[in-house]
Motif scaffolding. Structure first.
Motif, PDB file in Angstrom:
ATOM      1  N   PRO B 227       0.829  -1.209   0.000  1.00  0.00           N
ATOM      2  CA  PRO B 227       0.000   0.000   0.000  1.00  0.00           C
ATOM      3  C   PRO B 227       0.862   1.257   0.000  1.00  0.00           C
ATOM      4  N   GLY B 228       0.410   2.232  -0.726  1.00  0.00           N
ATOM      5  CA  GLY B 228       1.137   3.493  -0.800  1.00  0.00           C
ATOM      6  C   GLY B 228       1.973   3.643  -2.054  1.00  0.00           C
ATOM      7  N   GLU B 229       2.144   2.556  -2.788  1.00  0.00           N
ATOM      8  CA  GLU B 229       2.950   2.665  -4.004  1.00  0.00           C
ATOM      9  C   GLU B 229       2.176   3.433  -5.069  1.00  0.00           C
ATOM     10  N   LYS B 230       2.895   4.271  -5.785  1.00  0.00           N
ATOM     11  CA  LYS B 230       2.248   5.095  -6.805  1.00  0.00           C
ATOM     12  C   LYS B 230       1.929   4.276  -8.053  1.00  0.00           C
ATOM     13  N   VAL B 231       0.833   4.633  -8.678  1.00  0.00           N
ATOM     14  CA  VAL B 231       0.415   3.987  -9.926  1.00  0.00           C
ATOM     15  C   VAL B 231       0.420   5.044 -11.024  1.00  0.00           C
ATOM     16  N   LEU B 232       1.062   4.722 -12.128  1.00  0.00           N
ATOM     17  CA  LEU B 232       1.173   5.659 -13.243  1.00  0.00           C
ATOM     18  C   LEU B 232       0.597   5.028 -14.500  1.00  0.00           C
ATOM     19  N   THR B 233       0.304   5.866 -15.476  1.00  0.00           N
ATOM     20  CA  THR B 233      -0.134   5.322 -16.752  1.00  0.00           C
ATOM     21  C   THR B 233       1.057   4.698 -17.475  1.00  0.00           C
ATOM     22  N   ALA B 234       0.789   3.580 -18.140  1.00  0.00           N
ATOM     23  CA  ALA B 234       1.878   2.871 -18.815  1.00  0.00           C
ATOM     24  C   ALA B 234       2.073   3.348 -20.244  1.00  0.00           C
ATOM     25  N   GLY B 235       1.048   3.944 -20.808  1.00  0.00           N
ATOM     26  CA  GLY B 235       1.175   4.473 -22.157  1.00  0.00           C
ATOM     27  C   GLY B 235       0.920   3.469 -23.252  1.00  0.00           C
ATOM     28  N   GLY B 236       0.616   2.242 -22.891  1.00  0.00           N
ATOM     29  CA  GLY B 236       0.429   1.218 -23.915  1.00  0.00           C
ATOM     30  C   GLY B 236      -0.950   1.192 -24.530  1.00  0.00           C
ATOM     31  N   ASP B 237      -1.888   1.909 -23.921  1.00  0.00           N
ATOM     32  CA  ASP B 237      -3.257   1.853 -24.432  1.00  0.00           C
ATOM     33  C   ASP B 237      -3.515   2.875 -25.528  1.00  0.00           C
ATOM     34  N   LEU B 238      -2.509   3.691 -25.838  1.00  0.00           N
ATOM     35  CA  LEU B 238      -2.597   4.694 -26.907  1.00  0.00           C
ATOM     36  C   LEU B 238      -3.663   5.744 -26.635  1.00  0.00           C
ATOM     37  N   ILE B 239      -4.084   5.839 -25.394  1.00  0.00           N
ATOM     38  CA  ILE B 239      -5.043   6.875 -25.017  1.00  0.00           C
ATOM     39  C   ILE B 239      -4.399   7.824 -24.016  1.00  0.00           C
ATOM     40  N   PHE B 240      -3.904   7.273 -22.923  1.00  0.00           N
ATOM     41  CA  PHE B 240      -3.278   8.109 -21.913  1.00  0.00           C
ATOM     42  C   PHE B 240      -1.775   8.167 -22.163  1.00  0.00           C
ATOM     43  N   PRO B 241      -1.197   9.366 -22.198  1.00  0.00           N
ATOM     44  CA  PRO B 241       0.256   9.466 -22.322  1.00  0.00           C
ATOM     45  C   PRO B 241       0.941   8.791 -21.131  1.00  0.00           C
ATOM     46  N   ARG B 242       2.149   8.370 -21.359  1.00  0.00           N
ATOM     47  CA  ARG B 242       2.872   7.614 -20.360  1.00  0.00           C
ATOM     48  C   ARG B 242       3.275   8.508 -19.184  1.00  0.00           C
ATOM     49  N   GLY B 243       3.194   7.931 -17.959  1.00  0.00           N
ATOM     50  CA  GLY B 243       3.748   8.601 -16.788  1.00  0.00           C
ATOM     51  C   GLY B 243       2.798   9.520 -16.049  1.00  0.00           C
ATOM     52  N   LEU B 244       1.541   9.574 -16.454  1.00  0.00           N
ATOM     53  CA  LEU B 244       0.600  10.427 -15.730  1.00  0.00           C
ATOM     54  C   LEU B 244       0.177   9.735 -14.437  1.00  0.00           C
ATOM     55  N   PRO B 245      -0.002  10.506 -13.369  1.00  0.00           N
ATOM     56  CA  PRO B 245      -0.408   9.869 -12.113  1.00  0.00           C
ATOM     57  C   PRO B 245      -1.821   9.301 -12.192  1.00  0.00           C
ATOM     58  N   VAL B 246      -1.982   8.125 -11.640  1.00  0.00           N
ATOM     59  CA  VAL B 246      -3.287   7.471 -11.598  1.00  0.00           C
ATOM     60  C   VAL B 246      -3.813   7.437 -10.169  1.00  0.00           C
ATOM     61  N   GLY B 247      -2.940   7.102  -9.230  1.00  0.00           N
ATOM     62  CA  GLY B 247      -3.335   7.017  -7.829  1.00  0.00           C
ATOM     63  C   GLY B 247      -2.282   6.280  -7.044  1.00  0.00           C
ATOM     64  N   VAL B 248      -2.675   5.811  -5.881  1.00  0.00           N
ATOM     65  CA  VAL B 248      -1.765   5.025  -5.052  1.00  0.00           C
ATOM     66  C   VAL B 248      -2.467   3.732  -4.664  1.00  0.00           C
ATOM     67  N   VAL B 249      -1.651   2.715  -4.409  1.00  0.00           N
ATOM     68  CA  VAL B 249      -2.192   1.416  -4.020  1.00  0.00           C
ATOM     69  C   VAL B 249      -2.807   1.541  -2.630  1.00  0.00           C
ATOM     70  N   GLU B 250      -4.059   1.131  -2.529  1.00  0.00           N
ATOM     71  CA  GLU B 250      -4.727   1.162  -1.219  1.00  0.00           C
ATOM     72  C   GLU B 250      -4.587  -0.182  -0.516  1.00  0.00           C
ATOM     73  N   LYS B 251      -4.897  -1.250  -1.216  1.00  0.00           N
ATOM     74  CA  LYS B 251      -4.747  -2.579  -0.626  1.00  0.00           C
ATOM     75  C   LYS B 251      -4.742  -3.615  -1.740  1.00  0.00           C
ATOM     76  N   VAL B 252      -4.325  -4.795  -1.384  1.00  0.00           N
ATOM     77  CA  VAL B 252      -4.275  -5.904  -2.331  1.00  0.00           C
ATOM     78  C   VAL B 252      -5.228  -6.982  -1.836  1.00  0.00           C
ATOM     79  N   VAL B 253      -6.145  -7.375  -2.698  1.00  0.00           N
ATOM     80  CA  VAL B 253      -7.135  -8.389  -2.308  1.00  0.00           C
ATOM     81  C   VAL B 253      -7.055  -9.543  -3.297  1.00  0.00           C
ATOM     82  N   PRO B 254      -7.354 -10.757  -2.825  1.00  0.00           N
ATOM     83  CA  PRO B 254      -7.317 -11.910  -3.739  1.00  0.00           C
ATOM     84  C   PRO B 254      -8.389 -11.787  -4.816  1.00  0.00           C
ATOM     85  N   ASP B 255      -8.048 -12.262  -5.990  1.00  0.00           N
ATOM     86  CA  ASP B 255      -9.026 -12.295  -7.076  1.00  0.00           C
ATOM     87  C   ASP B 255     -10.062 -13.367  -6.746  1.00  0.00           C
TER      88      ASP B 255
END
Lengths: 173, 433
Positions: B227-255
């Protein structure tokens, strides 16, 4: 719940409203449904078009009018989303039809009955919506039943306030 | 026959309307190659017409509501609620100055990165042009996380343009109308944005869950995700430019569907429920936009001015220290190694206040070990407690005996000097100011 004969109910007269109320109330419900969530942090625990549909269907005591109004409101709501058009339409069509049918048989002047009808039809509308999406269309859609229950409760509360206000706009003979 | 229609009129109308809507629904769903149903991403003309009608009816009142609310809010904020505005202005000005300098320092890295990308034939796209817009409405449904903005085809918006805020990404344009546009938020279940975790460099797809929380799905279990790790856009979807802030990890839950996978719940950087003003990225180019280049030039100029000021201050400081050095008496370290004969030998080269004759001509002092107060068998160079009284000179002390294995500990020379050859007490090594 007092059960009355259909002829007797009809003899009591069907409520009518000014044209402006017919036109503006559904439009206001649709606009506010799309605008109000911005003021309440995105929570959409209410369904104003459904409440208005139920009100007019009960007041007019006409299943066909309830059906048409429900279909129109539902299709309009669908058009504002990015989902398929017709899911809300079917759900509210059924809700309007049932409200109009019930209005023939029960005392719709009772606020408690109208509130309960609104609560039950709200839940039924959610069930129909979910069923169409998952079963009829075969699409994947996660669902929160708690949110739907909350929505039904809030719809009932809105009905308690809104229905008496709309009653004041009736055309008096 | 007529009585049948009259008798079942209500039911027949209901069935007719339901049937028409079911047929309409069937025309909007298609089966994919994987055998699953999905909605047609491109609306059919009839569907689009219905959406256009709904937009035409709803948007004008919504814009009126929104304008009224904005007017009231701005009236309050701009003319009434002005406490501490001057202090805020000064703070902001300082922040701007600091950011300009930071930007200038980052400019070189950016230019270098641009050159390297050009060498590697990799075209990094920069946000070149944006269009500001106001979020004015929603879909009104929990299952459809879309919002409407007040700019549309009249501002040359197009489908799949990225919508961002200064805090982070918000969504992408899904449908464009003449004077408005529908934006699919990143917390909708049908959205999809390529993202990457900043530290662990794990990639995934971001989409919303049932309650509207963005989550990264389809990630293998990994204990490094915290938790707390930053999430950025990867740029692979050809929509969002790479490196834009998305948010931070809140928690990890099992699928819930797959054992070895996890879902990473993300707290979005953008306030998705309170969006007011957003930016639509209308153009990305492999070079910096003109405004940014102008800002960079200003930053460079400011940076140069600041560097010159710093250099000037440094020179002044150095000059002052030299003046002070000339005025203060010189200090010599008595234990310092012997300087070259030229130093101190010529009286004319001696600094003011410094004696030219004594220390330089004298032989270097010979450090001696301290006399042990209580010698014992571990005392170096002593066969017996009595022999320790005669200490050997430095460099001649005996090696430790193999029995003990201890090395001789030479005491500080200053102390030995004090014993062997008493000197003035200023032997601290402060020879120069």
């Amino acid at each position: 719940m007092s059960l009355l004969g259909a002829d007797y109910r009809r003899d009591m007269g069907v409520h009518s409203y000014p044209v402006l109320v017919y036109a503006l109330t559904p439009l206001a419900a649709l606009v506010l449904q799309a605008w109000l969530p911005r003021l309440v942090l995105g929570y959409t625990w209410f369904d104003l078009p459904l409440v208005v549909t139920v009100y007019f269907a009960l007041a007019r005591r006409n299943p066909i009018q309830g059906t048409l109004m429900g279909a129109g409101m539902g299709l309009f709501e669908d058009a504002l989303t990015h989902h398929a058009i017709g899911v809300n339409g079917i759900a509210k069509t059924v809700a309007g039809f049932l409200a109009g049918s019930v209005g023939v048989r029960i005392d719709v002047e009772n606020h408690t009955i109208r509130t309960m009808v609104t609560f039950l039809l709200s839940l039924l509308s959610s069930v129909i919506y979910f069923s169409i999406y998952r079963v009829l269309l075969g699409l994947n859609l996660e669902w929160s039943w708690l949110a739907e229950l909350m929505k039904a409760v809030v719809n009932a509360l809105i009905a308690m306030v809104l229905f008496p206000l709309l009653d004041r706009t009736r055309v008096r003979d | 026959m007529e009585s049948f229609f009259v008798r079942y009129r209500n039911l027949l109308v209901l069935l007719a309307i339901l049937l028409a809507q079911i047929i309409g629904l069937a025309m909007q769903v298609r089966r994919t190659d994987s055998g699953r149903n999905s909605l047609d991403p491109q609306d059919a003309p009839g569907v689009r017409l219905l959406r256009l009608w709904a937009d035409t009816v709803v948007m004008p009142p919504e814009k009126a509501f929104h304008a009224t609310r904005l007017g009231a809010v701005s009236l309050w904020q701009d003319y009434i609620d002005l406490h501490h505005i001057r202090e805020q202005n000064q703070d902001l000005q300082k922040t701007i100055d600091r950011l300009r300098l930071e930007q200038a320092s980052l400019l070189e890295d950016a230019k270098q990165g641009e050159r390297l990308q050009a060498l590697m034939d990799f075209q990094q796209k920069y946000i070149y042009k944006t269009q500001a817009a106001q979020a004015i409405g929603t879909s009104g449904s929990d299952s459809s996380r879309v919002f409407y903005i007040d700019k549309g085809a009249d501002y040359k918006l197009e489908r799949d343009m990225a919508v961002i805020t200064p805090d982070g990404i918000a969504g992408k344009v899904r449908d464009v109308f003449p004077h408005s546009a529908q934006v699919l938020a990143i917390n909708d279940q049908t959205s999809g944005a390529g993202v990457i975790l900043e530290t662990t460099r794990i990639r995934g797809i971001l989409r919303g869950n049932a309650v509207g929380r963005p989550q990264i799905v389809g990630i293998l279990k990994d204990d490094r995700i915290q938790p707390g790790e930053k999430v950025l856009t990867a740029g692979g979807d050809l929509i969002f430019p790479r490196g834009l802030p998305v948010g931070v990890v809140e928690k990890v839950v099992p699928d819930p569907d797959r054992d070895s996978f996890v879902d990473v719940i993300v707290t979005p950087a953008a306030h998705l429920n309170r969006l007011d003003e957003v930016l639509v990225i209308t153009s990305t180019e492999p070079r910096f936009p003109a405004e940014q280049q102008q800002d960079m030039a200003t930053s460079e100029m400011l940076k140069g001015a600041q560097a010159a000021a710093i250099a000037e201050a440094s020179r002044e400081q150095k000059k002052a220290s030299e003046v002070m050095a000339e005025r203060l008496p010189g200090l010599t370290d008595p234990n310092a190694p012997a300087q070259t004969p030229a130093v101190g030998t010529a009286p004319g080269n001696a600094q003011p206040g410094q004696s030219a004759t004594p220390a330089a001509a004298a032989p270097p002092p010979v450090p001696k070990l301290l006399h042990p107060q209580h010698p014992d068998r571990f005392t170096v160079g002593t066969g017996s407690p009595q022999s320790g009284q005669t200490s050997a000179p430095a460099g001649q002390e005996k090696k430790p005996t193999p029995k003990t294995g201890l090395k001789p500990e030479s005491k500080p020379e200053s102390k030995s000097g004090q014993k062997a050859n008493p000197q003035p007490a200023h032997a601290g090594g402060n020879t120069q100011p």
